[in-house]
Design a protein around this motif. Structure first.
Motif, PDB file in Angstrom:
ATOM      1  N   ASP A  69       1.575   3.597  -3.782  1.00 20.42           N
ATOM      2  CA  ASP A  69       1.103   4.982  -3.819  1.00 20.42           C
ATOM      3  C   ASP A  69       2.149   5.924  -4.418  1.00 20.42           C
ATOM      4  OD1 ASP A  69      -1.424   4.580  -2.876  1.00 20.42           O
ATOM      5  OD2 ASP A  69      -0.919   4.908  -0.776  1.00 20.42           O
TER       6      ASP A  69
ATOM      7  N   SER B 138      -4.352   0.883   2.363  1.00 19.82           N
ATOM      8  CA  SER B 138      -4.117   1.967   1.413  1.00 19.82           C
ATOM      9  C   SER B 138      -5.110   3.108   1.633  1.00 19.82           C
ATOM     10  CB  SER B 138      -4.225   1.442  -0.018  1.00 19.82           C
ATOM     11  OG  SER B 138      -4.031   2.472  -0.957  1.00 19.82           O
ATOM     12  N   ALA B 139      -6.376   2.745   1.870  1.00 18.99           N
ATOM     13  CA  ALA B 139      -7.382   3.775   2.168  1.00 18.99           C
ATOM     14  C   ALA B 139      -7.051   4.501   3.468  1.00 18.99           C
ATOM     15  CB  ALA B 139      -8.759   3.128   2.255  1.00 18.99           C
TER      16      ALA B 139
ATOM     17  N   LYS C 267      -1.803  -2.564  -7.854  1.00 22.66           N
ATOM     18  CA  LYS C 267      -2.773  -2.951  -6.825  1.00 22.66           C
ATOM     19  C   LYS C 267      -3.811  -3.918  -7.379  1.00 22.66           C
ATOM     20  CE  LYS C 267      -2.463   1.189  -3.939  1.00 22.66           C
ATOM     21  NZ  LYS C 267      -3.172   2.382  -3.427  1.00 22.66           N
ATOM     22  N   SER C 268      -4.215  -3.707  -8.615  1.00 20.21           N
ATOM     23  CA  SER C 268      -5.199  -4.603  -9.229  1.00 20.21           C
ATOM     24  C   SER C 268      -4.639  -6.016  -9.343  1.00 20.21           C
ATOM     25  CB  SER C 268      -5.597  -4.086 -10.613  1.00 20.21           C
ATOM     26  OG  SER C 268      -6.176  -2.806 -10.524  1.00 20.21           O
TER      27      SER C 268
ATOM     28  N   ALA D  16       0.824  -1.207   0.000  1.00 17.20           N
ATOM     29  CA  ALA D  16       0.000   0.000   0.000  1.00 17.20           C
ATOM     30  C   ALA D  16       0.859   1.257   0.000  1.00 17.20           C
ATOM     31  CB  ALA D  16      -0.933  -0.006   1.204  1.00 17.20           C
TER      32      ALA D  16
ATOM     33  N   VAL E 177      -5.765  -3.116   0.275  1.00 18.19           N
ATOM     34  CA  VAL E 177      -6.869  -2.196  -0.039  1.00 18.19           C
ATOM     35  C   VAL E 177      -7.282  -1.401   1.197  1.00 18.19           C
ATOM     36  CG1 VAL E 177      -9.297  -2.093  -0.708  1.00 18.19           C
ATOM     37  CG2 VAL E 177      -7.718  -3.534  -1.989  1.00 18.19           C
TER      38      VAL E 177
ATOM     39  N   PHE F 118      -4.483  -7.540  -5.857  1.00 23.45           N
ATOM     40  CA  PHE F 118      -5.802  -7.820  -5.302  1.00 23.45           C
ATOM     41  C   PHE F 118      -6.491  -8.982  -6.016  1.00 23.45           C
ATOM     42  CE2 PHE F 118     -10.406  -7.051  -4.924  1.00 23.45           C
ATOM     43  CZ  PHE F 118     -10.522  -6.987  -3.545  1.00 23.45           C
TER      44      PHE F 118
ATOM     45  N   GLY G 164      -3.893  -8.876  -0.727  1.00 24.54           N
ATOM     46  CA  GLY G 164      -4.696  -7.902  -1.466  1.00 24.54           C
ATOM     47  C   GLY G 164      -5.745  -7.244  -0.601  1.00 24.54           C
ATOM     48  N   PHE G 165      -6.393  -8.036   0.259  1.00 21.60           N
ATOM     49  CA  PHE G 165      -7.386  -7.471   1.189  1.00 21.60           C
ATOM     50  C   PHE G 165      -6.739  -6.458   2.122  1.00 21.60           C
ATOM     51  CE2 PHE G 165      -8.806  -7.944   5.624  1.00 21.60           C
ATOM     52  CZ  PHE G 165     -10.032  -7.321   5.542  1.00 21.60           C
TER      53      PHE G 165
ATOM     54  N   ASN H 146      -1.965   1.902  -9.371  1.00 20.15           N
ATOM     55  CA  ASN H 146      -3.308   1.315  -9.395  1.00 20.15           C
ATOM     56  C   ASN H 146      -3.320  -0.012 -10.155  1.00 20.15           C
ATOM     57  OD1 ASN H 146      -4.461   3.399  -7.917  1.00 20.15           O
ATOM     58  ND2 ASN H 146      -4.902   4.619  -9.738  1.00 20.15           N
TER      59      ASN H 146
END
Length: 325
Positions: free
Chosen positions: A133, A215-216, A142-143, A129, A212, A146, A208-209, A139
């Motif tokens: 960034d 990262s938020a 990350k895809s 994460a 996400v 994930f 991946g979980f 992105n």
């Protein structure tokens, strides 16, 4: 009646029943039990307002009692009987479990999973994460990371069976060993270390979980605190570990405990990869050994799993309440 129509009727009846219950119960409360009229109107209104929250909670409490409390109590009661269910043996099933080497091995392996998988998945998720960034194609990265979350545990296990294959033309590990002139081996048959090979599959899925969620959380950190640290001369490592991580510690704890609860219930990976053989037994797969031939022993194992999960859930709820305060 078609399944689609049955589903629609179930939804309509369920939603309609809930709405009807809330409307009728509040109507009876306000008009019959505590009517807002007469010399005690004020007291009745206060009494009704004290009772009203319980009316809204009752359906959830009833559902929890029916589908959670009753099965737990029933399972514990069933675990006190013998295989056929016609003779009360008390805690005999639990005593037999403690005396078995396979059960102790399963508990030890479960503890290994609890220690390794949440730590690795959370750490890698936090690392990814933070690093993605800073990338222009973050992105996209990350895809890709994930994507394993969309694969079932059984599907992921089948993919990793190819990775761990003893054939050097298929398995990556044995292909590397063959390059250095080493003999082929089956990683899943190496005692103790084969547990870590199985754990790696779940880490691959859960990273991946964690990425996400974390990262938020990282994006929600106020920029002023980071800028102030940089002005004070903090290097990137100090900014990350001393400024960012403390501010998202609550989120890290939630991710950690969520993965921990999942680990305590994991079954598919072990059952698909080894079937619990080669000292990879964990409690859910151990329970399956008795599922269809000894209900008393199987429910005893299920109750042990619930007892192990319970402290983690209570601690998670306590942390959530602390965050809300």
């Amino acid at each position: 009646m078609s399944p689609v129509l049955q589903g629609l009727l179930t939804i309509i009846i369920g939603v309609g029943g809930c709405v009807g219950y809330f409307y009728a119960s509040n109507l009876i409360l306000d008009k019959v039990i505590f009517p807002a009229k007469g010399p005690q109107a004020g007291q009745n209104i206060n009494r009704a307002n004290k009772v009203r929250p319980w009316l809204f909670l009752f359906p959830a409490m009833f559902a929890l009692g029916l589908y959670l409390v009753y099965p737990v109590v029933g399972s514990f009661y069933r675990s006190l009987f013998n295989r056929a269910g016609n003779e009360f043996v008390g805690l005999g099933n639990y005593a037999d479990l403690l005396a078995e080497d396979a059960f102790r091995t399963a508990v030890f392996n479960n503890m290994l999973w609890v220690l390794v998988v949440p730590a690795m998945a959370t750490f890698l998720g936090l690392l990814v994460a933070q690093l993605t960034d800073r990338l222009a194609w973050g992105n996209f990265a990350k895809s890709l990371i994930f994507m394993p979350m969309a694969i079932s545990f059984v599907g992921a296990s089948l993919i990793w069976k190819f990775v761990y294959s003893a054939n050097p033309d298929i398995g990556i590990i044995n292909a590397i060993r063959a390059t250095f002139g080493m003999d082929a081996l089956d990683p899943l048959q190496v005692p103790f270390w084969n547990n870590f090979f199985l754990m790696l599959i779940l880490v691959w899925i859960q990273t991946g979980f964690a990425m996400v969620i974390l990262s938020a959380a990282l994006r929600g950190i106020p920029e002023e605190t980071i800028e102030a640290a940089i002005i004070d001369g903090a290097n990137p490592f100090q900014v990350f570990f001393q400024i960012k991580v403390p501010q998202i510690m609550g989120t890290i704890v939630v991710v950690w405990t969520t993965i921990t609860i999942l680990v305590l219930k994991v079954f598919d990976i072990v059952y698909t990869m080894t079937g619990g053989n080669f000292e990879t037994e964990i409690l859910p797969s151990y329970m399956m050994d008795f599922m269809f031939r000894d209900d008393g022993r199987a429910t005893a194992v299920a109750f042990v799993i619930m007892v192990l999960v319970l402290p983690v859930m209570i601690w998670n709820i306590a942390q959530a309440r602390k965050e809300m305060r």
